[in-house]
Write an enzyme that holds these catalytic residues in place. Structure first.
Site, mmCIF file in Angstrom:
data_model
loop_
_atom_site.group_PDB
_atom_site.id
_atom_site.type_symbol
_atom_site.label_atom_id
_atom_site.label_comp_id
_atom_site.label_asym_id
_atom_site.label_seq_id
_atom_site.Cartn_x
_atom_site.Cartn_y
_atom_site.Cartn_z
ATOM 1 N N ASP A 41 0.825 -1.203 0.000
ATOM 2 C CA ASP A 41 0.000 0.000 0.000
ATOM 3 C C ASP A 41 0.859 1.252 0.000
ATOM 4 O O ASP A 41 1.951 1.272 0.580
ATOM 5 C CB ASP A 41 -0.910 -0.014 1.236
ATOM 6 C CG ASP A 41 -1.996 1.040 1.170
ATOM 7 O OD1 ASP A 41 -2.371 1.439 0.055
ATOM 8 O OD2 ASP A 41 -2.466 1.470 2.239
ATOM 9 N N ASN A 89 -10.669 -3.022 -6.445
ATOM 10 C CA ASN A 89 -9.873 -2.049 -7.202
ATOM 11 C C ASN A 89 -10.502 -1.664 -8.535
ATOM 12 O O ASN A 89 -10.080 -0.676 -9.161
ATOM 13 C CB ASN A 89 -8.454 -2.574 -7.446
ATOM 14 C CG ASN A 89 -7.582 -2.557 -6.221
ATOM 15 O OD1 ASN A 89 -6.603 -3.297 -6.137
ATOM 16 N ND2 ASN A 89 -7.912 -1.730 -5.223
#
Length: 267
Positions: A41, A89
């Protein structure tokens, strides 16, 4: 090899460590987690802080992944799972989704020979619907080419969601019940686990998330029920194998009880 770090109080586990050399600490035999899962991330934030686009941040993370794989091999990790693209996503901008699809495909093509040479077996966990056919082709080719390797398994989680994996497992069991191949009384925890995407990969021992965020974001939800978690305040493009070793050091200082407890009065 460099000397092992002195074990410290877990509350101090994330203090700065003076890492030196190119080798991990010497962990006690059997203390290294068999399965580490990493949420990579912070690419977008890293890029935006430098006046770059989010896609440039994703591109910067490629070399980091290879460095961390190398560090995991050095430390003796047997299974490494990385969250490359989640089922959530798809909510991102079309431009970013297109980039990530092409990027995942190209990374696999560029890096599979290196991973093969290192003795890494590549496995894919994820769903086919919506995933680009070219990405599936590269994932399956990487699986085929590295199938004989046994030094470490790298599970690439692409178009993956933990709750969706559970739903897919339950759906396959429901089909068997409806067809009369299975009685409802035969549905057990072990059976559900046997229907997961890569059921032979052991449960997660350690979650690592970069960027400072503290959640697992639907990643290996069932497999991580008793995983230890280490959250590092470092954006993924700045992450190194030393950060991985730092997280492993935290893990080896933890007391894993899996729901059990021992009465140990202190006064």
């Amino acid at each position: 090899m460099s000397r092992g770090l002195a074990r410290h109080d877990p509350s101090e586990a994330l203090r700065p460590v003076d890492w030196t050399g190119e080798h991990p600490p010497e962990y006690a035999k059997g203390s290294v987690p068999a399965h580490v899962a990493i949420i990579m991330d912070g690419n977008g934030r890293w890029a935006n802080q430098r006046g770059l686009t989010r896609t440039q941040g994703h591109a910067a993370g490629e070399a980091v992944l290879l460095d961390v794989v190398a560090g995991a091999l050095q430390a003796g990790v047997r299974h490494l799972s990385v969250y490359a693209f989640s089922t959530e996503n798809w909510k991102r901008s079309p431009d970013e989704v297109r980039f990530l699809m092409g990027f995942n495909k190209d990374v696999l093509r560029r890096r599979r020979d290196q991973l093969d040479a290192w003795g890494v077996r590549v496995r894919w966990a994820g769903r086919r619907p919506r995933l680009w056919a070219s990405v599936i082709t590269e994932l399956e080719e990487a699986e085929r080419r590295t199938a004989g390797n046994d030094r470490m398994t790298l599970q690439m989680c692409v178009n993956y969601g933990g709750t969706m994996e559970i739903a897919d497992a339950v759906r396959s069991i429901a089909d068997d019940v409806a067809a009369g191949r299975l009685k409802p009384s035969g549905v057990t925890d072990r059976l559900v686990r046997s229907r997961m995407y890569n059921a032979d990969i052991p449960d997660v021992d350690l979650y690592i998330r970069s960027s400072g965020e503290q959640r697992i974001s639907n990643f290996l939800t069932l497999q991580g029920a008793y995983a230890e978690m280490v959250f590092l305040d470092r954006l993924w493009p700045d992450f190194t194998r030393q950060d991985l070793w730092r997280a492993l050091d935290v893990y080896t200082g933890r007391d894993r009880r899996f729901g059990g407890a021992v009465d140990a009065p202190t006064a």
